[in-house]
Write a protein that holds these residues in place. Structure first.
Motif, PDB file in Angstrom:
ATOM      1  N   ARG A  62       2.300   5.032  11.352  1.00 40.97           N
ATOM      2  CA  ARG A  62       1.005   4.899  12.036  1.00 40.97           C
ATOM      3  C   ARG A  62       1.183   5.074  13.551  1.00 40.97           C
ATOM      4  NH1 ARG A  62      -3.402   3.152   9.721  1.00 40.97           N
ATOM      5  NH2 ARG A  62      -2.203   2.246   7.992  1.00 40.97           N
TER       6      ARG A  62
ATOM      7  N   GLU B 155       5.312   2.449   6.791  1.00 40.71           N
ATOM      8  CA  GLU B 155       3.890   2.619   7.143  1.00 40.71           C
ATOM      9  C   GLU B 155       3.576   2.237   8.593  1.00 40.71           C
ATOM     10  OE1 GLU B 155      -0.596   1.097   5.908  1.00 40.71           O
ATOM     11  OE2 GLU B 155       1.087   0.663   4.574  1.00 40.71           O
TER      12      GLU B 155
ATOM     13  N   THR C  10      -9.053  12.744   3.967  1.00 40.15           N
ATOM     14  CA  THR C  10      -9.809  11.642   4.600  1.00 40.15           C
ATOM     15  C   THR C  10      -9.485  10.299   3.953  1.00 40.15           C
ATOM     16  OG1 THR C  10     -11.835  11.826   3.241  1.00 40.15           O
ATOM     17  CG2 THR C  10     -11.697  13.227   5.199  1.00 40.15           C
ATOM     18  N   ASP C  11      -8.370  10.204   3.243  1.00 41.30           N
ATOM     19  CA  ASP C  11      -7.913   8.931   2.686  1.00 41.30           C
ATOM     20  C   ASP C  11      -7.148   8.156   3.750  1.00 41.30           C
ATOM     21  OD1 ASP C  11      -8.975   9.399   0.174  1.00 41.30           O
ATOM     22  OD2 ASP C  11      -7.148  10.342  -0.593  1.00 41.30           O
ATOM     23  N   SER C  12      -6.955   6.862   3.508  1.00 44.43           N
ATOM     24  CA  SER C  12      -6.177   6.049   4.432  1.00 44.43           C
ATOM     25  C   SER C  12      -4.696   6.375   4.282  1.00 44.43           C
ATOM     26  CB  SER C  12      -6.402   4.563   4.153  1.00 44.43           C
ATOM     27  OG  SER C  12      -5.837   4.205   2.896  1.00 44.43           O
ATOM     28  N   LEU C  13      -3.926   6.041   5.315  1.00 47.57           N
ATOM     29  CA  LEU C  13      -2.486   6.266   5.258  1.00 47.57           C
ATOM     30  C   LEU C  13      -1.869   5.495   4.093  1.00 47.57           C
ATOM     31  CD1 LEU C  13       0.198   7.303   6.387  1.00 47.57           C
ATOM     32  CD2 LEU C  13       0.179   5.396   8.016  1.00 47.57           C
ATOM     33  N   ALA C  14      -2.323   4.271   3.892  1.00 50.78           N
ATOM     34  CA  ALA C  14      -1.771   3.454   2.800  1.00 50.78           C
ATOM     35  C   ALA C  14      -2.020   4.110   1.453  1.00 50.78           C
ATOM     36  CB  ALA C  14      -2.383   2.057   2.839  1.00 50.78           C
ATOM     37  N   ASP C  15      -3.229   4.656   1.241  1.00 46.98           N
ATOM     38  CA  ASP C  15      -3.548   5.296  -0.039  1.00 46.98           C
ATOM     39  C   ASP C  15      -2.692   6.537  -0.257  1.00 46.98           C
ATOM     40  OD1 ASP C  15      -5.412   3.401  -0.671  1.00 46.98           O
ATOM     41  OD2 ASP C  15      -7.152   4.584  -0.040  1.00 46.98           O
TER      42      ASP C  15
ATOM     43  N   VAL D  56      -3.362  12.968   5.011  1.00 52.33           N
ATOM     44  CA  VAL D  56      -4.339  11.970   5.460  1.00 52.33           C
ATOM     45  C   VAL D  56      -5.559  12.655   6.076  1.00 52.33           C
ATOM     46  CG1 VAL D  56      -4.756  10.102   7.115  1.00 52.33           C
ATOM     47  CG2 VAL D  56      -2.640  10.136   5.780  1.00 52.33           C
TER      48      VAL D  56
END
Length: 720
Positions: free
Chosen positions: A217, A213, A195-200, A191
């Motif tokens: 977080r 998830e 620099t992507d989101s956790l979901a991605d 992550v």
């Protein structure tokens, strides 16, 4: 309809000039035209103080094209033409590469009047992204809410801290198994670096963790909080803090003003954070030079993205100049022709066609074998044959996509008594006894470092996790500079530790107050640790040799803080007594994953399992981007070879317990990356060759019959 590969040759980007500006400098005479165009980019007078900085430059350096030599000449050219070496930032991906680059620059400039004196103090800002980041963070610590005395956790310590937080949040006591500490750290690191989101990140690379998830977080937030309370940074923080610091306008302006020229090696291996840092330092690109090869971008699992180099020219207006190095100084032309054919089918790439003056009648071999056992025998016999012809084992290498692909070969090598070294395994600094001693130094440097404190306190007999936790809580509650020693002195030790406690307190107080100067304090720690080493390890003498080696390394550093920082970011290439058997022969074969082989070269190279399912890996064919990286992996493997290349294609594999039908043989097909167009560039053959069988003539049959009779008579006579 097959999609044509997209080649990046923008019309607005200038390529290699046909007639580069002539130069009378003798030290440039050995460069080819393309290399010299890159070195002299900017023109005369562009490097003196006060002169306009040259526009951005992208050097596409094909495999074996003299990339390091070109970049070193570029740096030397800057200095020779008036650039201040203290205002040059040179970023590499290993400390060794930075040191080698600095040495080369010195050698190149040695024959230029005045240049050697200018470089007398060296390139003070040459190093890895993480190493330079650590230096800058210490300098700007007061401006960004950090204590300059922060310590840096390596990957294992970071995973341990993640595990502590995981346990404190109750995530280790779930009814369903929560992801392990290493998996959690891998997700967190992905992550940060992408620099992507956790979901991605979970959807793309960790789908089995999607249900966790919300808990992940919360875990990552608590992990960040724990690091800040303990005044520690992990490996990823060195880039993350630097990127955030560079995004602050006032600090960014000050940072940018420190460096006239920024040069980056292996740009295809950078992640988004690193690209953001460079753009913050050089928003208009002036003074920025990046060198790399999109065809060798193979580290997406570390967060690197090939898009950084593919998109680099268009990030500036006007676009960055592009110079392409196509002449190869490593491989024979037939090897390059086959390698070019493999990469030509890439969906998106910079156009280049590697060529060499090294002619050869030997094409790369595409060898079909029955199975993995036959593959192992083929490789061993070819290696021994080459050795008989004068080629050392060290000049030969066997490459593979995944570490377990070499298992059958390793058994065959052991059976035939052929020594080998396999790249991978336990790093020197991951050995338990080395980490113990370093933890003492790290805890003295930063008493709030809970991971180091846990390790150190539990070295004492009778101290377990619960006792260590109570002690570290007292340390955190103490005030004053010597809180660890104060807390230890006030703590009631367990009965088993009582006899050793006074010496423990004295050690922590001595190194905590710096009463013993560096590097003598390393010896102090080592002598204190020796009884614990003998108590905990049967092979104490071998492990003590490791510590003495580390003590010698420590003496080359100016301070404890510098020693711990450099060792964490760039550990020495040493073998630990815990992880490796001693070599019984001065010559040995190289076994390596393709990822570990990047940047290396050998005369004779074997690529195992050139089949779909291995190259590309089943796990690496889920998307077009992953498939393209698998193609680049094969290209990297092929371009490691100088004289001979063998790609071995087993026709079947034995699969254990992976299906409802149990153990079974599966049939394999040649890797899709070697298509019909590329096949003529290989020498295709089967091994072992089919034996030639001829029918015996009448005389032969008569002789055989007579021999049978004679032997039979002898056998009967034995029992008379």
């Amino acid at each position: 309809m097959r999609r044509r590969p997209r080649s990046l040759t923008p019309t607005a980007v200038s390529t290699v000039v046909d007639n580069p500006v002539p130069s009378t400098a003798a030290w440039l005479a050995k460069l080819n035209d393309a290399q010299r165009a890159a070195v002299e980019h900017g023109g005369p007078g562009a490097f003196a103080p006060g002169a306009p900085l040259p526009p951005p430059l992208l050097v596409i350096a094909g495999a074996g094209s003299g990339k390091t030599n070109t970049l070193a000449h570029r740096v030397a050219h800057l200095v020779v033409n008036g650039a201040d070496p203290h205002r040059i930032l040179l970023l590499t991906f290993s400390r060794r590469a930075a040191l080698e680059m600095t040495r080369r620059v010195g050698r190149i400039a040695a024959g230029v009047p005045g240049a050697a004196a200018t470089l007398a103090q060296g390139l003070t800002w040459a190093g890895t992204f993480h190493g330079i980041g650590a230096r800058l963070l210490r300098e700007y610590a007061d401006h960004i809410g950090l204590s300059p005395a922060f310590t840096i956790n390596d990957r294992e310590d970071s995973a341990d801290l993640m595990n502590l937080v995981r346990h404190e949040l109750g995530l280790s006591a779930k009814d369903k198994r929560f992801p392990s500490k290493s998996t959690c750290l891998a997700i967190y690191s992905r992550v940060v670096n992408t620099t992507d989101s956790l979901a991605d990140v979970l959807n793309r690379a960790f789908t089995w963790c999607l249900e966790w998830e919300p808990q992940l977080r919360a875990l990552f937030a608590a992990y960040v909080d724990a690091k800040q309370k303990q005044n520690v940074l992990d490996y990823d923080d060195l880039l993350l803090y630097w990127a955030h610091m560079a995004a602050e306008p006032s600090i960014a302006a000050d940072l940018a003003s420190r460096f006239d020229h920024v040069l980056v090696d292996e740009y295809q291996d950078t992640n988004r954070l690193q690209a953001a840092i460079l753009l913050a330092l050089k928003p208009d690109g002036r003074g920025l030079t990046v060198v790399g090869d999109d065809a060798q971008a193979i580290y997406s699992f570390r967060g690197a993205t090939v898009r950084n180099i593919l998109d680099f020219p268009a990030q500036f207006d006007p676009p960055a100049r592009q110079v392409t190095l196509e002449r190869n100084y490593r491989s024979t032309q037939p090897i390059l022709a086959a390698s070019n054919a493999v990469i030509d089918a890439a969906r998106e790439r910079f156009t280049k066609n590697l060529w060499s003056e090294q002619a050869s009648a030997q094409r790369p071999r595409l060898v079909t074998v029955a199975d993995e056992a036959t593959q192992a025998r083929y490789v061993v016999e070819q290696i021994l044959a080459a050795r008989e012809e004068g080629m050392k084992l060290k000049q030969q290498a066997v490459l593979f996509r995944a570490a377990h692909h070499s298992a059958t070969l390793e058994i065959e090598l052991a059976r035939r008594n052929i020594p080998f070294v396999k790249f991978g395994g336990l790093r020197f600094l991951d050995a338990a006894h080395v980490k113990d001693v370093l933890a003492v130094l790290r805890w003295a440097e930063n008493p709030l470092d809970r991971v180091a404190g846990f390790r150190v306190t539990q070295l004492m007999p009778g101290v377990g996790p619960a006792t260590a936790a109570r002690l570290l809580d007292q340390v955190a509650a103490c005030t004053g500079a010597y809180r660890a020693a104060e807390a230890l002195a006030a703590f009631a030790p367990p009965p088993r530790a009582a006899a050793d406690w006074a010496a423990f307190v004295a050690l922590i107080e001595s190194i905590g107050t710096r009463a013993t100067p560096w590097p003598a304090e390393f010896e102090l720690v080592r002598r204190w640790y020796e009884p614990h080493l003998e108590r905990n390890h049967e092979d104490a003498s071998a492990r003590l040799a490791d510590l003495l080696q580390m003590e010698s390394i420590a003496s080359t550093y100016a301070s404890r803080e510098r020693f711990l920082t450099e060792l964490t970011l760039d550990p020495p290439d040493a073998t630990s007594a815990e992880s490796a058997d001693p070599l019984l022969d001065e010559d040995y074969l190289i076994l390596s994953t393709i990822h570990s082989a990047k940047g290396q070269e050998w005369r004779n190279v074997f690529v195992l399992n050139g089949v779909d399912g291995c190259i590309p890996s089943d796990l690496g064919a889920g998307s077009d981007e992953e498939l393209e990286e698998e193609r680049r992996l094969l290209y990297v493997a092929m371009t490691r070879a100088k004289d001979d290349l063998h790609i071995v294609v087993p026709q079947r594999f034995y699969v254990h317990n992976q299906t409802a039908s149990g153990d079974r043989h599966v049939w394999a097909s040649r890797t899709r990356f070697i298509g019909a167009c590329a096949l003529p560039l290989f020498e295709s053959c089967a091994w072992p060759p089919a034996p030639v069988v001829t029918a015996p003539g009448a005389a032969g049959l008569a002789a055989a019959a007579k021999a049978k009779i004679e032997i039979g008579a002898k056998l009967r006579k034995m029992w008379e």
